[in-house]
Design a protein around this motif. Structure first.
Motif, short mmCIF file in Angstrom:
data_model
loop_
_atom_site.label_atom_id
_atom_site.label_comp_id
_atom_site.label_asym_id
_atom_site.label_seq_id
_atom_site.Cartn_x
_atom_site.Cartn_y
_atom_site.Cartn_z
N ARG A 131 -93.96 -45.57 6.31
CA ARG A 131 -95.19 -45.19 5.55
C ARG A 131 -96.22 -46.16 6.09
N ASN A 132 -97.43 -45.76 6.73
CA ASN A 132 -98.23 -46.75 7.15
C ASN A 132 -99.43 -46.87 6.24
N SER A 133 -100.48 -47.54 6.74
CA SER A 133 -101.67 -47.81 6.06
C SER A 133 -102.57 -46.45 5.86
N SER A 134 -102.46 -45.62 6.84
CA SER A 134 -103.35 -44.16 6.87
C SER A 134 -102.53 -43.34 5.92
N ASP A 135 -101.37 -43.75 5.13
CA ASP A 135 -100.66 -42.86 4.41
C ASP A 135 -100.14 -41.53 5.38
N LEU A 136 -99.49 -42.02 6.45
CA LEU A 136 -98.98 -41.17 7.05
C LEU A 136 -97.42 -41.48 7.23
N ASN A 137 -96.42 -40.41 6.92
CA ASN A 137 -95.31 -40.91 7.08
C ASN A 137 -94.56 -40.48 8.46
N VAL A 138 -93.81 -41.46 8.87
CA VAL A 138 -93.26 -41.25 10.17
C VAL A 138 -91.65 -41.44 10.03
N TRP A 139 -91.24 -40.34 10.52
CA TRP A 139 -89.62 -40.27 10.78
C TRP A 139 -89.19 -40.58 12.17
N GLY A 140 -87.90 -41.27 12.22
CA GLY A 140 -87.65 -41.51 13.63
C GLY A 140 -85.92 -41.41 13.71
N ALA A 141 -85.52 -41.38 14.66
CA ALA A 141 -83.87 -41.31 15.16
C ALA A 141 -83.85 -42.03 16.74
#
Length: 175
Positions: A131-141
């Motif tokens: 979760r970054n400062s822009s309140d965006l959730n980021v998923w990765g694999a």
């Protein structure tokens, strides 16, 4: 009837068993997590933005504290050239089913959770949430292949909330 103190070998058995058990447990812990390297530098290529990234990470001494840094170079991404990040994390080794879990906090109020597992046969898999400062959730694999003990090739995908997913190809040097 003889006491334990009167039999010299008997009074040393408990300390010997204790030391042997502790040594075996320590050996098993280090063997279970020896397949994953956290001391590495890497070069990545984002196939969507046509940009590059440089990354470096290392455990602090013999602790489980992890320091990471990365920067972007070129490409048409929204972050632009030279988007830098530094993070500090803690690696919980062999948490469940032989997987390591890292929790981290990064610059610009970013937070992350990463799970890595050595699959054997030189393969490794990782899944992440951030979760970054822009309140965006980021998923990765990511799926990685260890060409040798020092060289690793990886292919990964990530999906940020509200934007298109991206894919990356990376080469890393473990030290």
């Amino acid at each position: 009837r003889p006491s334990l103190n009167s039999i010299p070998a008997m009074k040393h058995i408990l300390p010997i068993l204790t030391l042997t058990t502790l040594a075996a447990a320590a050996s098993a812990q280090s063997a279970a997590s020896s397949g994953l390297s956290y001391n590495r530098v890497g070069l990545g290529y984002n196939t969507d933005s046509k940009g590059y990234s440089l990354t470096a990470s290392a455990l602090i001494g013999s602790s489980n504290f992890l320091v990471e840094a990365d920067t972007t170079i070129g490409g048409g991404n929204a972050l632009g050239n030279g988007s830098d990040s530094v993070s500090l994390g803690y690696v919980f080794k062999n948490v469940a089913l032989g997987a390591d879990v890292t929790v981290s906090v990064a610059s610009d109020e970013a937070y992350g959770l990463n799970v890595r597992k050595d699959l054997g046969n030189n393969l490794e898999v990782a899944a992440s949430f951030g979760r970054n400062s822009s309140d965006l959730n980021v998923w990765g694999a990511e799926l990685a292949y260890n060409v040798s003990k020092q060289i690793q090739l990886a292919v990964g995908v990530s999906d940020a909330q509200g934007s298109a997913s991206t894919s990356d190809i990376s080469v890393r040097y473990n030290f």
